[in-house]
Design an enzyme around this catalytic site. Sequence first.
Site, PDB file in Angstrom:
ATOM      1  N   ALA A  20       0.652  -1.263   0.461  1.00 28.47           N
ATOM      2  CA  ALA A  20      -0.207  -0.163  -0.146  1.00 28.47           C
ATOM      3  C   ALA A  20       1.364   1.470  -0.132  1.00 28.47           C
ATOM      4  O   ALA A  20       0.963   2.281  -0.856  1.00 28.47           O
ATOM      5  CB  ALA A  20      -0.541  -0.088   1.090  1.00 28.47           C
ATOM      6  N   ASP A  51      -4.738  -2.064   3.731  1.00 26.42           N
ATOM      7  CA  ASP A  51      -4.476  -1.894   2.788  1.00 26.42           C
ATOM      8  C   ASP A  51      -5.337  -1.068   2.478  1.00 26.42           C
ATOM      9  O   ASP A  51      -5.391   0.455   1.989  1.00 26.42           O
ATOM     10  CB  ASP A  51      -4.869  -2.885   1.677  1.00 26.42           C
ATOM     11  CG  ASP A  51      -3.448  -3.983   0.569  1.00 26.42           C
ATOM     12  OD1 ASP A  51      -3.178  -4.854   2.179  1.00 26.42           O
ATOM     13  OD2 ASP A  51      -2.543  -3.087   0.586  1.00 26.42           O
TER      14      ASP A  51
HETATM   15  O1  MRU Z   1      -1.542  -6.948  -3.307  1.00 26.47           O
HETATM   16  P1  MRU Z   1      -0.103  -6.379  -3.168  1.00 26.47           P
HETATM   17  O2  MRU Z   1       0.914  -7.154  -3.050  1.00 26.47           O
HETATM   18  O3  MRU Z   1      -0.153  -4.857  -3.172  1.00 26.47           O
HETATM   19  O4  MRU Z   1      -0.838  -6.333  -1.558  1.00 26.47           O
HETATM   20  C1  MRU Z   1       0.154  -6.027  -0.396  1.00 26.47           C
HETATM   21  C2  MRU Z   1      -0.084  -6.384   1.019  1.00 26.47           C
HETATM   22  O5  MRU Z   1      -1.175  -6.388   1.558  1.00 26.47           O
HETATM   23  C3  MRU Z   1       0.103  -6.142   1.622  1.00 26.47           C
HETATM   24  O6  MRU Z   1      -0.211  -6.426   3.057  1.00 26.47           O
HETATM   25  C4  MRU Z   1       0.041  -4.736   2.307  1.00 26.47           C
HETATM   26  O7  MRU Z   1      -0.159  -3.435   1.254  1.00 26.47           O
HETATM   27  C5  MRU Z   1       0.834  -4.107   4.203  1.00 26.47           C
HETATM   28  S1  MRU Z   1       0.769  -2.739   4.446  1.00 26.47           S
HETATM   29  C6  MRU Z   1       2.871  -3.163   3.739  1.00 26.47           C
END
Ligand code: MRU
Length: 352
Positions: A48, A236
């Site tokens: 995110a 997210d």
């Molecule tokens: O689909 P992605 O790889 O972008 O998802 C990432 C995540 O869900 C993370 O767990 C999230 O962004 C956590 S905070 C860095």
Amino acid sequence: MRTIFWDYDVNLLKMIDQRRLPGALELATCRTHVEVAQAIREMTVRGAPAIGAAAAFGMALAGFESASSSTRGLLADLEAAAHTLKASRPTAVNLAWAVDRVMRKAHSLEGNVDDLRAAILAEAQRIADEDVETNKRMAAYGAALLDDGDTVIHHCNTGALAVVDWGTALGVIRSAHEQGKRIHVLVDETRPRLQGARLTAWELQQYGISYEIITDNMAGYFLSRGEVQKVLFGADRIAANGDVANKIGTYMLALAAHDNGVPVYSVAPTSTIDLSTPDGQHIPIEERDPDEVLGLQFHGEPVAPQGAKARNPAFDVTPARLITAIVTENGIAYPPFLDTLRGVVHPKKVTY
Ligand code: MRU
């Protein structure tokens, strides 16, 4: 090391290509805002806060791409770019947060088009710089929750790769490790894109933190045997009531932790908290290409029969009742989240 940065020598955006890890550590370059949107959609950059920073720099690229010689024309081109970037992935609110922040800045500025272009880049750079600072502060709060000797289950990708530098949940683990606490991490492999096995494990290895990879469906087993003291993940989007949208599988992990009395911590910057979304049911959930599920091979053979169909929601919502606390750069929010999340988002307006 910063995993995403503006290269001032060539005025272009560079980022670690997360699709290539752990096999190869390579940089990808984005020359236009459309290339940034594509990099976000195709997961060259993911996580995110990282996609928020990418989108902010994408706006800076859009400023340089615009041929307009009037401020009005430039703002119109920026609005169009903002739309393209925001449409690239729907769930992580940091993306819209960063783009809106840059647009607010652009609208508030006076001066000629070149002043505006420079100011937009400066704002994007500020977002990236603040992200690093924010992560360090979150990590300091969160590390205090971990005890020497803890085994932690971690889900998805929350390290330096998922932000600009340091990390959210993994940043907490990293800081606790640097404080000399012996932390062992059970890394959920995080089906279907395997962010845990590919990225989290790679980062833990770089930092010399003890870990073992488990498949996502093993978490309940280890929790039920009393082998896990804490569960950590990022977010997210966090709704006003404390419901947490995070990588698919987080909900099942939190359920199993709750059933076994193991604390569950979500670690996220306040830019991930969306007070305008009342609860998790209102969070848009991205559904991705079924090929991410069906394309997996085992010993070189496809795991599913030819012609099989699949579903692929990329995120799920963990209800607030399963969350012990939410760690932010402005402190740790405990239930009732409806009150305490407002407190961390607007720290001066509410006192505890
Ligand atoms: O689909 P992605 O790889 O972008 O998802 C990432 C995540 O869900 C993370 O767990 C999230 O962004 C956590 S905070 C860095």
